[in-house]
Design an enzyme around this catalytic site. Structure first.
Site, PDB file in Angstrom:
ATOM      1  N   HIS A 158      -4.190  -8.265   6.550  1.00 16.29           N
ATOM      2  CA  HIS A 158      -4.710  -7.024   6.081  1.00 16.29           C
ATOM      3  C   HIS A 158      -5.425  -7.079   4.530  1.00 16.29           C
ATOM      4  O   HIS A 158      -5.608  -8.321   4.380  1.00 16.29           O
ATOM      5  CB  HIS A 158      -3.415  -6.078   5.831  1.00 16.29           C
ATOM      6  CG  HIS A 158      -3.745  -4.547   5.611  1.00 16.29           C
ATOM      7  ND1 HIS A 158      -4.683  -4.018   6.381  1.00 16.29           N
ATOM      8  CD2 HIS A 158      -3.439  -3.691   4.933  1.00 16.29           C
ATOM      9  CE1 HIS A 158      -5.122  -2.642   5.761  1.00 16.29           C
ATOM     10  NE2 HIS A 158      -4.047  -2.601   4.849  1.00 16.29           N
ATOM     11  N   ASP A 207       0.013  -2.530   9.248  1.00 15.59           N
ATOM     12  CA  ASP A 207      -1.507  -2.500   9.106  1.00 15.59           C
ATOM     13  C   ASP A 207      -1.928  -3.939   9.177  1.00 15.59           C
ATOM     14  O   ASP A 207      -1.493  -4.927   8.545  1.00 15.59           O
ATOM     15  CB  ASP A 207      -1.943  -2.098   7.539  1.00 15.59           C
ATOM     16  CG  ASP A 207      -1.673  -0.727   7.393  1.00 15.59           C
ATOM     17  OD1 ASP A 207      -0.784  -0.139   8.497  1.00 15.59           O
ATOM     18  OD2 ASP A 207      -1.820  -0.173   6.487  1.00 15.59           O
ATOM     19  N   ASP A 226       1.074   4.138   1.464  1.00 11.98           N
ATOM     20  CA  ASP A 226       1.448   4.873   2.488  1.00 11.98           C
ATOM     21  C   ASP A 226       2.857   4.217   3.147  1.00 11.98           C
ATOM     22  O   ASP A 226       3.331   4.612   4.156  1.00 11.98           O
ATOM     23  CB  ASP A 226       0.578   5.188   3.414  1.00 11.98           C
ATOM     24  CG  ASP A 226      -0.236   4.264   3.921  1.00 11.98           C
ATOM     25  OD1 ASP A 226      -0.266   3.189   3.110  1.00 11.98           O
ATOM     26  OD2 ASP A 226      -0.895   4.321   4.732  1.00 11.98           O
ATOM     27  N   HIS A 227       3.206   2.892   2.531  1.00  9.75           N
ATOM     28  CA  HIS A 227       4.247   2.026   3.315  1.00  9.75           C
ATOM     29  C   HIS A 227       5.439   2.067   2.348  1.00  9.75           C
ATOM     30  O   HIS A 227       6.481   1.408   2.535  1.00  9.75           O
ATOM     31  CB  HIS A 227       3.702   0.872   3.679  1.00  9.75           C
ATOM     32  CG  HIS A 227       2.799   1.179   4.988  1.00  9.75           C
ATOM     33  ND1 HIS A 227       3.071   0.863   6.269  1.00  9.75           N
ATOM     34  CD2 HIS A 227       1.537   1.315   4.962  1.00  9.75           C
ATOM     35  CE1 HIS A 227       2.114   0.916   7.110  1.00  9.75           C
ATOM     36  NE2 HIS A 227       0.894   1.432   5.943  1.00  9.75           N
ATOM     37  N   HIS A 280       0.806  -1.309  -0.003  1.00  8.40           N
ATOM     38  CA  HIS A 280       0.134   0.254  -0.046  1.00  8.40           C
ATOM     39  C   HIS A 280       1.012   1.458   0.024  1.00  8.40           C
ATOM     40  O   HIS A 280       1.904   1.251   0.657  1.00  8.40           O
ATOM     41  CB  HIS A 280      -0.895  -0.005   1.184  1.00  8.40           C
ATOM     42  CG  HIS A 280      -2.164  -0.853   1.070  1.00  8.40           C
ATOM     43  ND1 HIS A 280      -3.084  -1.498   2.034  1.00  8.40           N
ATOM     44  CD2 HIS A 280      -2.787  -1.327  -0.081  1.00  8.40           C
ATOM     45  CE1 HIS A 280      -3.944  -2.094   1.528  1.00  8.40           C
ATOM     46  NE2 HIS A 280      -3.831  -2.282   0.088  1.00  8.40           N
ATOM     47  N   HIS A 313       0.494   4.910  13.115  1.00 10.64           N
ATOM     48  CA  HIS A 313      -0.438   4.816  11.859  1.00 10.64           C
ATOM     49  C   HIS A 313      -2.101   5.464  12.313  1.00 10.64           C
ATOM     50  O   HIS A 313      -2.852   4.629  12.170  1.00 10.64           O
ATOM     51  CB  HIS A 313      -0.438   3.201  11.598  1.00 10.64           C
ATOM     52  CG  HIS A 313      -1.124   2.963  10.171  1.00 10.64           C
ATOM     53  ND1 HIS A 313      -2.431   2.599  10.019  1.00 10.64           N
ATOM     54  CD2 HIS A 313      -0.443   3.121   9.106  1.00 10.64           C
ATOM     55  CE1 HIS A 313      -2.585   2.418   8.577  1.00 10.64           C
ATOM     56  NE2 HIS A 313      -1.224   2.795   8.080  1.00 10.64           N
TER      57      HIS A 313
END
Length: 301
Positions: A140, A210, A64-65, A62, A268
């Protein structure tokens, strides 16, 4: 062992917050964990030397990682990096990064190695004489791993008074530190325990990005010195946590309690909340030793 949180907010970067990235310094090595947008700016801001980062661990794909990864790889090239760089992450990360490098006509003047992961059980992904890193399978919306960092057996500490009393030559000190007994010239055996003190306890750090509430990770993270666990939502939005496969502060605290960890580090956070102190307040109703993670925070473990 020192943790520097470069970013610990969910979703998109803002002028006042950054997505997930952190640096763990352990045994004089630096490991980068996740690489959201803006990571290299944060590295500069906190005066972390790029050249000391040789291993990067990505939890999942994802944005944002990992959206900051190709930029960092390119910057390493501009800085005339020579050291090998190892990237650990889900299967597909190699194709994603190399496609961007090819399309932009970029290259690396150093060797770039990808270690793609697709296992569903915890496995060792890195090990040297000082540190071992294992995956923590998470749940996730896409394939995701956390990472467990553990110090390996440390050398024993010399009892200087004892070794000098027996007039032991300094050339034997390394042997003694690694547990060896000593035989004197007259044949007397001096046991190692008479010449050394126990080493400091090995430290451990678990990074869980996550994930939904998942008790399957408990045996892997049991009794770690510090657990970073995502806390995207408060319990009042538990329905959103379930829908998006994230965790609430209360749930993360429950994991910390059941795993008997020493310290819980939170992060997070959804940017819907204006006050992250609420996360700590909620978690401490379950687990007392809580650190509220935030961009730029340095934590000695």
């Amino acid at each position: 062992m020192k943790l520097t949180i470069l970013g610990c907010y969910a979703a998109t970067p803002r002028t006042i917050t950054n997505p997930t990235a952190q640096v763990l310094e352990i045994k004089n090595q630096m490991f980068l964990i996740d690489c959201g947008e803006g990571t290299q700016v944060q590295l500069r801001k906190h005066k972390i030397k790029f050249s000391r980062i040789n291993h990067i661990f990505i939890s999942h794909l994802h944005g944002d990682h990992f959206y900051g990864l190709v930029g960092l790889i390119s910057t390493f090239m501009l800085l005339n990096r020579e050291n090998d760089l190892h990237v650990y992450g889900p299967k597909g990360i190699k194709e994603l990064i190399l496609m961007q490098l090819r399309a932009s006509g970029s290259y690396t003047g150093y060797q770039l190695f990808f270690h793609e992961l697709e296992g569903t059980e915890s496995e060792t992904v890195f090990e040297d004489e000082k540190v071992v890193v294992k995956t923590i399978p998470l749940k996730h919306r896409i394939y995701t791993n956390g990472y467990l960092f553990q110090e390996k057996n440390q050398q024993r500490k010399l009892n200087i008074e004892a070794v000098e009393n027996y007039k032991i030559d300094t050339c034997y000190y390394q042997k003694i530190k690694f547990g060896g007994d000593i035989i004197l010239e007259d044949g007397t055996i001096i046991l190692n325990k008479e010449l050394t003190f126990d080493p400091e306890p090995e430290k451990s750090y678990a990074f869980c990005s996550d994930t939904v509430y998942n008790e399957n990770i408990l045996p892997i993270i049991s009794e770690v010195d510090a657990l970073y666990h995502e806390t995207t939502f408060l319990e009042s939005e538990a329905h959103l946590a379930e829908k998006t496969m994230h965790t609430t502060a209360k749930q993360a605290a429950t994991i910390a309690l059941k795993a008997r960890v020493k310290t819980l580090i939170m992060g997070h956070y959804s940017t819907r909340y204006g006050n992250i102190e609420l996360f700590k307040e909620e978690a401490q109703t379950i687990f007392n030793n809580v650190i509220l993670g935030d961009d730029g925070k340095e934590i000695e473990l």
